[in-house]
Structures are given as structure tokens and as C-alpha cells.
Design a protein around this motif. Sequence first.
Motif, PDB file in Angstrom:
ATOM      1  N   UNK A 126      24.791  -7.400  40.817  1.00  0.00           N
ATOM      2  CA  UNK A 126      24.505  -8.728  40.250  1.00  0.00           C
ATOM      3  C   UNK A 126      25.669  -9.689  40.521  1.00  0.00           C
ATOM      4  N   UNK A 127      25.300 -10.973  40.622  1.00  0.00           N
ATOM      5  CA  UNK A 127      26.297 -11.988  40.979  1.00  0.00           C
ATOM      6  C   UNK A 127      26.256 -13.160  40.023  1.00  0.00           C
ATOM      7  N   UNK A 128      27.450 -13.722  39.756  1.00  0.00           N
ATOM      8  CA  UNK A 128      27.554 -14.949  38.958  1.00  0.00           C
ATOM      9  C   UNK A 128      28.429 -15.936  39.730  1.00  0.00           C
ATOM     10  N   UNK A 129      27.841 -17.092  40.048  1.00  0.00           N
ATOM     11  CA  UNK A 129      28.604 -18.154  40.698  1.00  0.00           C
ATOM     12  C   UNK A 129      28.680 -19.322  39.724  1.00  0.00           C
ATOM     13  N   UNK A 155      17.523 -22.050  47.399  1.00  0.00           N
ATOM     14  CA  UNK A 155      17.989 -20.708  47.022  1.00  0.00           C
ATOM     15  C   UNK A 155      17.088 -19.971  46.039  1.00  0.00           C
ATOM     16  N   UNK A 156      15.992 -20.625  45.654  1.00  0.00           N
ATOM     17  CA  UNK A 156      15.149 -20.006  44.628  1.00  0.00           C
ATOM     18  C   UNK A 156      14.580 -18.664  45.077  1.00  0.00           C
ATOM     19  N   UNK A 157      14.522 -18.443  46.389  1.00  0.00           N
ATOM     20  CA  UNK A 157      13.960 -17.171  46.874  1.00  0.00           C
ATOM     21  C   UNK A 157      14.918 -15.988  46.687  1.00  0.00           C
ATOM     22  N   UNK A 158      16.162 -16.252  46.331  1.00  0.00           N
ATOM     23  CA  UNK A 158      17.080 -15.119  46.109  1.00  0.00           C
ATOM     24  C   UNK A 158      16.591 -14.315  44.905  1.00  0.00           C
ATOM     25  N   UNK A 159      16.491 -13.002  45.027  1.00  0.00           N
ATOM     26  CA  UNK A 159      16.029 -12.209  43.885  1.00  0.00           C
ATOM     27  C   UNK A 159      16.887 -12.458  42.640  1.00  0.00           C
ATOM     28  N   UNK A 160      16.228 -12.547  41.514  1.00  0.00           N
ATOM     29  CA  UNK A 160      16.942 -12.730  40.241  1.00  0.00           C
ATOM     30  C   UNK A 160      17.552 -14.108  40.080  1.00  0.00           C
ATOM     31  N   UNK A 161      17.158 -15.052  40.956  1.00  0.00           N
ATOM     32  CA  UNK A 161      17.773 -16.388  40.918  1.00  0.00           C
ATOM     33  C   UNK A 161      17.489 -17.078  39.581  1.00  0.00           C
ATOM     34  N   UNK A 162      18.540 -17.576  38.978  1.00  0.00           N
ATOM     35  CA  UNK A 162      18.411 -18.244  37.688  1.00  0.00           C
ATOM     36  C   UNK A 162      19.592 -19.196  37.524  1.00  0.00           C
ATOM     37  N   UNK A 163      19.330 -20.320  36.864  1.00  0.00           N
ATOM     38  CA  UNK A 163      20.431 -21.248  36.573  1.00  0.00           C
ATOM     39  C   UNK A 163      20.561 -21.359  35.060  1.00  0.00           C
ATOM     40  N   UNK A 164      21.692 -20.960  34.555  1.00  0.00           N
ATOM     41  CA  UNK A 164      21.969 -21.022  33.112  1.00  0.00           C
ATOM     42  C   UNK A 164      23.259 -21.800  32.905  1.00  0.00           C
ATOM     43  N   UNK A 165      23.455 -22.241  31.694  1.00  0.00           N
ATOM     44  CA  UNK A 165      24.660 -23.019  31.441  1.00  0.00           C
ATOM     45  C   UNK A 165      25.896 -22.100  31.380  1.00  0.00           C
ATOM     46  N   UNK A 169      23.662 -30.087  31.986  1.00  0.00           N
ATOM     47  CA  UNK A 169      25.069 -30.106  31.564  1.00  0.00           C
ATOM     48  C   UNK A 169      26.008 -30.174  32.770  1.00  0.00           C
ATOM     49  N   UNK A 170      27.291 -29.931  32.535  1.00  0.00           N
ATOM     50  CA  UNK A 170      28.273 -30.117  33.603  1.00  0.00           C
ATOM     51  C   UNK A 170      28.383 -28.925  34.558  1.00  0.00           C
ATOM     52  N   UNK A 171      28.470 -27.726  33.977  1.00  0.00           N
ATOM     53  CA  UNK A 171      28.747 -26.553  34.821  1.00  0.00           C
ATOM     54  C   UNK A 171      27.651 -25.506  34.673  1.00  0.00           C
ATOM     55  N   UNK A 172      26.904 -25.248  35.715  1.00  0.00           N
ATOM     56  CA  UNK A 172      25.914 -24.173  35.649  1.00  0.00           C
ATOM     57  C   UNK A 172      26.490 -22.845  36.154  1.00  0.00           C
ATOM     58  N   UNK A 173      25.842 -21.767  35.725  1.00  0.00           N
ATOM     59  CA  UNK A 173      26.081 -20.465  36.356  1.00  0.00           C
ATOM     60  C   UNK A 173      24.862 -20.200  37.217  1.00  0.00           C
ATOM     61  N   UNK A 174      25.077 -19.869  38.466  1.00  0.00           N
ATOM     62  CA  UNK A 174      23.979 -19.509  39.351  1.00  0.00           C
ATOM     63  C   UNK A 174      23.962 -17.984  39.406  1.00  0.00           C
ATOM     64  N   UNK A 175      22.868 -17.407  38.949  1.00  0.00           N
ATOM     65  CA  UNK A 175      22.785 -15.945  38.891  1.00  0.00           C
ATOM     66  C   UNK A 175      21.812 -15.440  39.956  1.00  0.00           C
ATOM     67  N   UNK A 176      22.128 -14.325  40.556  1.00  0.00           N
ATOM     68  CA  UNK A 176      21.166 -13.630  41.413  1.00  0.00           C
ATOM     69  C   UNK A 176      21.537 -12.158  41.459  1.00  0.00           C
ATOM     70  N   UNK A 177      20.605 -11.356  41.932  1.00  0.00           N
ATOM     71  CA  UNK A 177      20.846  -9.910  41.902  1.00  0.00           C
ATOM     72  C   UNK A 177      20.055  -9.251  43.016  1.00  0.00           C
ATOM     73  N   UNK A 178      20.515  -8.094  43.430  1.00  0.00           N
ATOM     74  CA  UNK A 178      19.776  -7.380  44.471  1.00  0.00           C
ATOM     75  C   UNK A 178      18.942  -6.294  43.800  1.00  0.00           C
ATOM     76  N   UNK A 179      17.638  -6.257  44.097  1.00  0.00           N
ATOM     77  CA  UNK A 179      16.807  -5.245  43.447  1.00  0.00           C
ATOM     78  C   UNK A 179      17.354  -3.844  43.709  1.00  0.00           C
ATOM     79  N   UNK A 180      17.247  -2.994  42.698  1.00  0.00           N
ATOM     80  CA  UNK A 180      17.699  -1.611  42.865  1.00  0.00           C
ATOM     81  C   UNK A 180      16.787  -0.928  43.878  1.00  0.00           C
ATOM     82  N   UNK A 181      17.360   0.008  44.633  1.00  0.00           N
ATOM     83  CA  UNK A 181      16.541   0.713  45.630  1.00  0.00           C
ATOM     84  C   UNK A 181      15.447   1.476  44.911  1.00  0.00           C
TER      85      UNK A 181
END
Length: 317
Positions: free
Chosen positions: A156-159, A244-254, A295-307
Motif C-alpha cells: 500500500x502507498x500513501x502520497x 489516476x483513478x484506474x490505480x487499484x485502491x485509488x482514493x483521495x482522503x484528507x 482542503x489544502x493537503x490530500x493523501x493519495x492512496x493506492x494499493x496493489x491487489x494481493x496475489x
Amino acid sequence: MMSDVQVKEQVREFYDRVGWRTIGEGLYQNARYEDLRPVAREYLSRAHRRVARYLPMEGKYLLDAGSGPIQYPEYLEYSAGYRYRVCLDLSRLALREARERLAGRGLYVVGDVARLPFGEGSFAGLVSLHTIHHLPPAEHEFAFRGLYRTLQPGGRAVVVYSWGARSGLMRLAAPIVRLSAALRRAVRKLGRGEAQVGAEPSSANGNGVDRTSDQVDHAESERLLGQPGTYTFRHDYRWFRQRLEDLPGFEIRVWRSVSVEFLRAMVHPKLLGRKLLQGLSWLEERLPHWLGRHGQYPMILFSKPAASPLAGEGSGR
Ligand SMILES: C[S@@+](CC[C@H](N)C(=O)[O-])C[C@H]1O[C@@H](n2cnc3c(N)ncnc32)[C@H](O)[C@@H]1O
């Protein structure tokens, strides 16, 4: 106009010569771009800790792309359950400083977040905080896809990104923020000074943050905030959805809904500042997507599906 190579050279030089220059014990020049007053500490700390929630708790390697010197104590928590934190940065100075904090738990790579020198599936978790906006606009998507590539299945990733001047909430607040900042300046001119307006006694908590906040000259910080430090570019919410919405697990949270300018202008210890920020954190927990967008700063989340457990076994049909 600068070429992409020149942009990166300028950014690297800025951090090597200015941003990560030490101006006090454990304190970088870069800290002047943050609000390190005690009144904001709890609010900032909650935002830092939010990142850890979306990362796997443990693994062998955590990538920190654009690690800087690992400047806040909370940052260490992200890799606490990992064998190694792999710090990648353009700035050698940043990496030298990071090594001081991670000791034997770190690996250090001078490199470009848009050209990651790692194989596919290398990392169980990754963070990239306040870094991608230093890339030329055409490289943002490429950088995100490169980060995704280096995640291992189940990773999983957090940007952490910034909408900059495009934040709807901060645009709405801008007139009152300007007015409040002007009032503060006027009060300072009248000789009452920052000490009476914004400061409060600090209580040491052993993590160095109190010491840091005491050393920051807040008037100087406000002046610096008005000046561009080095190259930045921010795409908007729609761009992220389209590209980037096609990235698995893509989500934008504060990550955090208000800017440093807002904090400095609107949050005062003597005017219920701490309570105001507690209320804001409460709202951020309840409206993570709305505040992630406006808001000012989002976290962009995505993840790679488990095998899949069946992958590679063949269906037999
Ligand atoms: C704003 S600082 C953030 C540092 C750290 N992530 C933090 O949150 O404290 C940005 C960092 O990204 C690094 N950086 C900028 N552009 C980069 C690139 N293209 N590749 C790798 N690192 C980069 C800078 O050298 C700097 O250390």
C-alpha cells in the motif's frame, strides 16, 4: 523556460543549500515553512499519524520517496515494523541527515522519484510526502505509476500532495486569512510583538519538537512563506480523477485541511486555537473525502491487489 533537468537541478540545489541547512539543533531551514507553534502541535501530529493508518504495519522494505532528513519524530513510526526504510532523495544532505535518525534501519539512494531505480514489487509499503509537486507537470502521472510498479502484491502507498492555490476551502477562507494576517502585522508594528500575539509557553515532551518550535522566528517564517522557495507544480482534483483513478485502491482522503498561512493567521493560543484545531481534526475524521477534495493537503492512496492464491496454478479447463 527551464528544461526538466534544470528544474530538478534547481530543486536539488535548493534543498542542499537552503532547505536542509541546519539552523538549530535538529531544526532545518525548511521548518520555517511549517507552523511549529505549540498550539498547532497536536493538530500536525494527528495529520502525520494519519499516514501510518494506511500502510502495512510491517514488511521488509518501506520506500520513502523524497524522504528529506525524516524531519519529524512521527515519521519514524511509519517504518517501525519494517526491517529497512529505503530513503530516496535528490539531496545528499537530506540522506546524510536521515542516516543520523535511522541508524542501521535505513538504506539510502540518491535518485529521482520519477525514475525509480527499483525492481517491480520491491516494497511492502511506500510513502512520498510533499515531494511529487517538485516534478515538472508532465512527470506526475509517470511518477505515480512508477511508485505503483514498485509495490509488492498486497502493498500500500500513501502520497501526500497539496492543491496549492486550488484548494476550494482555502480560497474561501482567503479574505479573512488576509485580514487577520494584516491585523497581526499591525499589532506587531505597534510594538506588542509576536510573543504576545501568537506564542505560548512550551512544555518539553522529549521529542525535540518543543525545542524546535521555540527556535523558529515566526515573523521571519511568515515572510518566507510569501516567497517561492523552489520549483513546484500542482495538478487539481479533476486531473487526478482523470489520470489516476484506474490505480487499484485509488482514493483521495484528507491529510490536513488547512494551510500554514491559515494556521498562522487564524489560530491563536489565547483565542481557543487548540480547541479550534481539535474541532478541525474531528471534522477531518468525519469528512475525509470532502476535505480531501476541498482542503489544502490530500493523501493519495493506492494499493496493489494481493496475489490470488490460485494464480499460477492454472484452471485445468
Ligand atoms: C518538501 S521536502 C519533503 C521531505 C519529506 N518528505 C518531508 O515530508 O519532510 C521535498 C523533498 O523531496 C526531494 N525531492 C524533490 N524532487 C525530487 C525528485 N525528483 N526525486 C527525489 N527527491 C526529490 C527534495 O530534495 C526534498 O528532500
